[in-house]
Design a protein around this motif. Sequence first.
Motif, PDB file in Angstrom:
ATOM      1  N   GLU A 196       0.856  -1.332  -0.336  1.00  0.00           N
ATOM      2  CA  GLU A 196       0.279   0.018  -0.035  1.00  0.00           C
ATOM      3  C   GLU A 196       0.668   1.227  -0.124  1.00  0.00           C
ATOM      4  O   GLU A 196       0.428   2.434  -0.253  1.00  0.00           O
ATOM      5  CB  GLU A 196      -0.950   0.166   1.285  1.00  0.00           C
ATOM      6  CG  GLU A 196      -2.041  -0.974   1.343  1.00  0.00           C
ATOM      7  CD  GLU A 196      -3.022  -0.961   2.489  1.00  0.00           C
ATOM      8  OE1 GLU A 196      -2.667  -0.200   3.384  1.00  0.00           O
ATOM      9  OE2 GLU A 196      -3.617  -2.166   2.576  1.00  0.00           O
ATOM     10  N   ILE A 197       2.033   1.006   0.416  1.00  0.00           N
ATOM     11  CA  ILE A 197       3.061   2.325   0.390  1.00  0.00           C
ATOM     12  C   ILE A 197       3.217   2.846  -1.040  1.00  0.00           C
ATOM     13  O   ILE A 197       3.618   2.014  -1.916  1.00  0.00           O
ATOM     14  CB  ILE A 197       4.499   1.881   1.102  1.00  0.00           C
ATOM     15  CG1 ILE A 197       4.178   1.411   2.454  1.00  0.00           C
ATOM     16  CG2 ILE A 197       5.130   3.166   0.876  1.00  0.00           C
ATOM     17  CD1 ILE A 197       5.520   0.929   3.153  1.00  0.00           C
ATOM     18  N   GLU A 198       2.945   4.233  -1.273  1.00  0.00           N
ATOM     19  CA  GLU A 198       3.396   4.792  -2.456  1.00  0.00           C
ATOM     20  C   GLU A 198       4.935   5.222  -2.301  1.00  0.00           C
ATOM     21  O   GLU A 198       4.954   6.290  -1.790  1.00  0.00           O
ATOM     22  CB  GLU A 198       2.516   5.913  -2.784  1.00  0.00           C
ATOM     23  CG  GLU A 198       0.945   5.281  -3.068  1.00  0.00           C
ATOM     24  CD  GLU A 198      -0.052   6.633  -3.657  1.00  0.00           C
ATOM     25  OE1 GLU A 198       0.524   7.408  -3.926  1.00  0.00           O
ATOM     26  OE2 GLU A 198      -1.145   6.199  -3.311  1.00  0.00           O
ATOM     27  N   TRP A 199       5.833   4.728  -3.194  1.00  0.00           N
ATOM     28  CA  TRP A 199       6.913   5.108  -3.257  1.00  0.00           C
ATOM     29  C   TRP A 199       7.440   6.311  -4.181  1.00  0.00           C
ATOM     30  O   TRP A 199       6.842   6.029  -5.346  1.00  0.00           O
ATOM     31  CB  TRP A 199       8.008   4.037  -3.461  1.00  0.00           C
ATOM     32  CG  TRP A 199       8.005   2.883  -2.602  1.00  0.00           C
ATOM     33  CD1 TRP A 199       7.086   1.525  -2.634  1.00  0.00           C
ATOM     34  CD2 TRP A 199       8.622   2.695  -1.168  1.00  0.00           C
ATOM     35  NE1 TRP A 199       7.182   0.841  -1.667  1.00  0.00           N
ATOM     36  CE2 TRP A 199       8.152   1.236  -0.732  1.00  0.00           C
ATOM     37  CE3 TRP A 199       9.327   3.489  -0.528  1.00  0.00           C
ATOM     38  CZ2 TRP A 199       8.335   1.059   0.445  1.00  0.00           C
ATOM     39  CZ3 TRP A 199       9.723   3.031   0.585  1.00  0.00           C
ATOM     40  CH2 TRP A 199       9.412   2.080   1.274  1.00  0.00           C
ATOM     41  N   GLU A 200       8.271   7.136  -3.783  1.00  0.00           N
ATOM     42  CA  GLU A 200       8.406   8.488  -4.697  1.00  0.00           C
ATOM     43  C   GLU A 200       9.409   7.834  -5.751  1.00  0.00           C
ATOM     44  O   GLU A 200       9.560   8.346  -6.705  1.00  0.00           O
ATOM     45  CB  GLU A 200       9.102   9.693  -3.962  1.00  0.00           C
ATOM     46  CG  GLU A 200       7.973  10.121  -2.899  1.00  0.00           C
ATOM     47  CD  GLU A 200       8.525  11.371  -2.365  1.00  0.00           C
ATOM     48  OE1 GLU A 200       9.321  11.968  -2.732  1.00  0.00           O
ATOM     49  OE2 GLU A 200       8.077  11.747  -1.280  1.00  0.00           O
ATOM     50  N   HIS A 201      10.168   6.848  -5.377  1.00  0.00           N
ATOM     51  CA  HIS A 201      11.442   6.534  -6.290  1.00  0.00           C
ATOM     52  C   HIS A 201      11.314   4.879  -6.461  1.00  0.00           C
ATOM     53  O   HIS A 201      10.829   4.401  -5.506  1.00  0.00           O
ATOM     54  CB  HIS A 201      12.615   7.023  -5.783  1.00  0.00           C
ATOM     55  CG  HIS A 201      12.802   8.232  -5.623  1.00  0.00           C
ATOM     56  ND1 HIS A 201      13.025   9.461  -6.553  1.00  0.00           N
ATOM     57  CD2 HIS A 201      12.661   9.113  -4.413  1.00  0.00           C
ATOM     58  CE1 HIS A 201      13.087  10.474  -6.104  1.00  0.00           C
ATOM     59  NE2 HIS A 201      12.962  10.460  -4.601  1.00  0.00           N
ATOM     60  N   SER A 202      11.836   4.585  -7.585  1.00  0.00           N
ATOM     61  CA  SER A 202      11.879   3.114  -7.747  1.00  0.00           C
ATOM     62  C   SER A 202      13.036   2.629  -7.101  1.00  0.00           C
ATOM     63  O   SER A 202      14.042   3.203  -6.704  1.00  0.00           O
ATOM     64  CB  SER A 202      12.121   2.882  -9.235  1.00  0.00           C
ATOM     65  OG  SER A 202      13.444   3.123  -9.654  1.00  0.00           O
ATOM     66  N   LEU A 203      13.096   1.158  -6.947  1.00  0.00           N
ATOM     67  CA  LEU A 203      13.866   0.392  -6.092  1.00  0.00           C
ATOM     68  C   LEU A 203      15.276   0.727  -6.912  1.00  0.00           C
ATOM     69  O   LEU A 203      16.386   1.049  -6.036  1.00  0.00           O
ATOM     70  CB  LEU A 203      13.830  -0.939  -6.076  1.00  0.00           C
ATOM     71  CG  LEU A 203      14.778  -1.837  -5.269  1.00  0.00           C
ATOM     72  CD1 LEU A 203      15.220  -1.280  -4.066  1.00  0.00           C
ATOM     73  CD2 LEU A 203      14.496  -3.405  -5.628  1.00  0.00           C
ATOM     74  N   GLU A 204      15.199   0.632  -8.034  1.00  0.00           N
ATOM     75  CA  GLU A 204      16.637   0.834  -8.886  1.00  0.00           C
ATOM     76  C   GLU A 204      17.449   2.211  -8.477  1.00  0.00           C
ATOM     77  O   GLU A 204      18.319   2.389  -8.474  1.00  0.00           O
ATOM     78  CB  GLU A 204      16.356   0.876 -10.427  1.00  0.00           C
ATOM     79  CG  GLU A 204      16.101  -0.693 -11.147  1.00  0.00           C
ATOM     80  CD  GLU A 204      14.660  -0.959 -10.579  1.00  0.00           C
ATOM     81  OE1 GLU A 204      13.769  -0.304 -10.081  1.00  0.00           O
ATOM     82  OE2 GLU A 204      14.503  -2.402 -10.413  1.00  0.00           O
ATOM     83  N   GLU A 205      16.375   3.162  -8.364  1.00  0.00           N
ATOM     84  CA  GLU A 205      16.846   4.651  -8.354  1.00  0.00           C
ATOM     85  C   GLU A 205      17.372   4.814  -6.639  1.00  0.00           C
ATOM     86  O   GLU A 205      18.393   5.512  -6.598  1.00  0.00           O
ATOM     87  CB  GLU A 205      15.685   5.681  -8.345  1.00  0.00           C
ATOM     88  CG  GLU A 205      15.180   5.875  -9.733  1.00  0.00           C
ATOM     89  CD  GLU A 205      13.904   6.845  -9.706  1.00  0.00           C
ATOM     90  OE1 GLU A 205      13.907   7.688 -10.427  1.00  0.00           O
ATOM     91  OE2 GLU A 205      12.825   6.471  -9.182  1.00  0.00           O
ATOM     92  N   LEU A 206      16.876   4.120  -5.771  1.00  0.00           N
ATOM     93  CA  LEU A 206      16.980   4.012  -4.511  1.00  0.00           C
ATOM     94  C   LEU A 206      18.656   3.268  -4.261  1.00  0.00           C
ATOM     95  O   LEU A 206      19.300   3.745  -3.504  1.00  0.00           O
ATOM     96  CB  LEU A 206      16.143   3.287  -3.515  1.00  0.00           C
ATOM     97  CG  LEU A 206      14.767   4.104  -3.213  1.00  0.00           C
ATOM     98  CD1 LEU A 206      13.724   3.364  -2.621  1.00  0.00           C
ATOM     99  CD2 LEU A 206      15.008   5.477  -2.639  1.00  0.00           C
ATOM    100  N   LEU A 207      18.776   2.223  -5.059  1.00  0.00           N
ATOM    101  CA  LEU A 207      19.763   1.425  -5.036  1.00  0.00           C
ATOM    102  C   LEU A 207      21.038   2.208  -5.680  1.00  0.00           C
ATOM    103  O   LEU A 207      22.268   2.364  -5.335  1.00  0.00           O
ATOM    104  CB  LEU A 207      19.599   0.107  -5.731  1.00  0.00           C
ATOM    105  CG  LEU A 207      18.915  -0.939  -5.055  1.00  0.00           C
ATOM    106  CD1 LEU A 207      18.847  -2.023  -5.842  1.00  0.00           C
ATOM    107  CD2 LEU A 207      19.714  -1.196  -3.647  1.00  0.00           C
ATOM    108  N   GLU A 208      20.741   3.247  -6.639  1.00  0.00           N
ATOM    109  CA  GLU A 208      21.817   3.933  -7.314  1.00  0.00           C
ATOM    110  C   GLU A 208      22.176   5.037  -6.438  1.00  0.00           C
ATOM    111  O   GLU A 208      23.552   5.208  -6.476  1.00  0.00           O
ATOM    112  CB  GLU A 208      21.050   4.650  -8.688  1.00  0.00           C
ATOM    113  CG  GLU A 208      21.029   3.609  -9.791  1.00  0.00           C
ATOM    114  CD  GLU A 208      20.312   4.430 -11.020  1.00  0.00           C
ATOM    115  OE1 GLU A 208      19.944   5.474 -10.917  1.00  0.00           O
ATOM    116  OE2 GLU A 208      20.051   3.770 -11.985  1.00  0.00           O
ATOM    117  N   ASN A 209      21.311   5.576  -5.575  1.00  0.00           N
ATOM    118  CA  ASN A 209      21.967   6.594  -4.825  1.00  0.00           C
ATOM    119  C   ASN A 209      22.846   6.067  -3.642  1.00  0.00           C
ATOM    120  O   ASN A 209      23.402   6.674  -2.978  1.00  0.00           O
ATOM    121  CB  ASN A 209      20.770   7.113  -4.058  1.00  0.00           C
ATOM    122  CG  ASN A 209      20.074   8.021  -4.931  1.00  0.00           C
ATOM    123  OD1 ASN A 209      20.630   8.670  -5.773  1.00  0.00           O
ATOM    124  ND2 ASN A 209      18.586   8.038  -4.823  1.00  0.00           N
TER     125      ASN A 209
END
Length: 103
Positions: free
Chosen positions: A88-101
């Motif tokens: 149900e959580i709406e993420w602002e960024h994709s998992l790929e974007e988070l991992l890139e950071n």
Amino acid sequence: MMNHTVNTNKLRKDIMNVLTRIDDVKKLKLIFQQAEEIEEMNIVEDEQSLNIEDGIVEVREGVTLDQLLKEQNYKPINYQEFKSLTDEIEWEHSLEELLENLD
């Protein structure tokens, strides 16, 4: 007392302004649930009435994990319940974007 009322009214107005900008139903439901929980809490309004001794707890020896869980009314959650909540959580960024950071 008048100053407290003015601050309360201003804060209510500020909260309403923020709420009127939110269109997401899930976010509004979450805010509503949290507001109800806060309303039910027994909040001390005057910080001066706080007593440091109220925060001191007795240290006990020989307490088992089962005793702690029972005292704290612990209710475990299974993976399916956890997964449905996280879906149900709406993420602002994709998992790929988070991992890139992380680099």
